[in-house]
Design an enzyme around this catalytic site. Structure first.
Site, PDB file in Angstrom:
ATOM      1  N   LYS A  45      40.266  38.311  41.537  1.00 58.27           N
ATOM      2  CA  LYS A  45      39.175  38.975  41.589  1.00 58.27           C
ATOM      3  C   LYS A  45      39.034  40.094  39.596  1.00 58.27           C
ATOM      4  CE  LYS A  45      39.145  41.283  46.248  1.00 58.27           C
ATOM      5  NZ  LYS A  45      39.149  42.153  47.257  1.00 58.27           N
ATOM      6  N   LYS A  47      41.366  42.100  38.937  1.00 65.82           N
ATOM      7  CA  LYS A  47      41.897  43.536  38.998  1.00 65.82           C
ATOM      8  C   LYS A  47      42.768  44.254  39.793  1.00 65.82           C
ATOM      9  CE  LYS A  47      39.249  44.709  43.343  1.00 65.82           C
ATOM     10  NZ  LYS A  47      38.551  45.531  44.093  1.00 65.82           N
TER      11      LYS A  47
END
Length: 138
Positions: A45, A47
């Site tokens: 992702k 993140k």
């Protein structure tokens, strides 16, 4: 027994998370929550989280709407989880609308409306602004 499953990072647990979990649980008798691991968030992702995976799991385990917490380690595990836990309904926020429609061959797929004006991202952005203001005031 009707089993519901949802997935997410659940960083900075907030009222939007509570609303999603409550509404998901209302759809059935048992709610399973797949929590994205720190590695999955970073690698897949792109993140990072503020709250470590183990802490996010403990917070979710303490939520009265959640019956079981499992790790989310890959995008592909969803079909396996649906089969393993005899899931009837897969639930995600409507910001993911259409992204998991391929799971309709496995179970019902429901996209729930998100709580307005709240998200972990917006909280992180507000915190960054406050930190910057605090630095400027010093």
């Amino acid at each position: 027994m009707k089993t519901i499953i949802t997935y997410g990072t659940f960083d900075l647990f907030h009222i939007g998370h509570v609303n999603l979990l409550r509404r998901a649980r209302d759809l059935g008798d048992r709610l399973i929550v797949g929590v994205s691991t720190d590695e999955f968030n970073l690698v897949e992702k792109s993140k990072t989280t503020i709250v470590p995976y183990e802490h996010r799991v403990k917070v979710l385990e303490s939520c009265r709407y959640v019956d079981l917490v499992i790790p989310e380690c890959s995008w592909q595990q969803k079909v396996e989880d649906i089969q393993k836990y005899s899931v009837n309904t897969f639930v995600m926020g409507n910001d993911w609308q259409g992204k998991f429609d391929e799971l309709k061959s496995q179970c019902s797929v429901v996209y729930l409306e998100r709580t307005r004006d709240i998200s972990s991202t917006s909280i992180k952005q507000a915190m960054a602004v406050l930190l910057q203001l605090n630095r400027e005031l010093q």
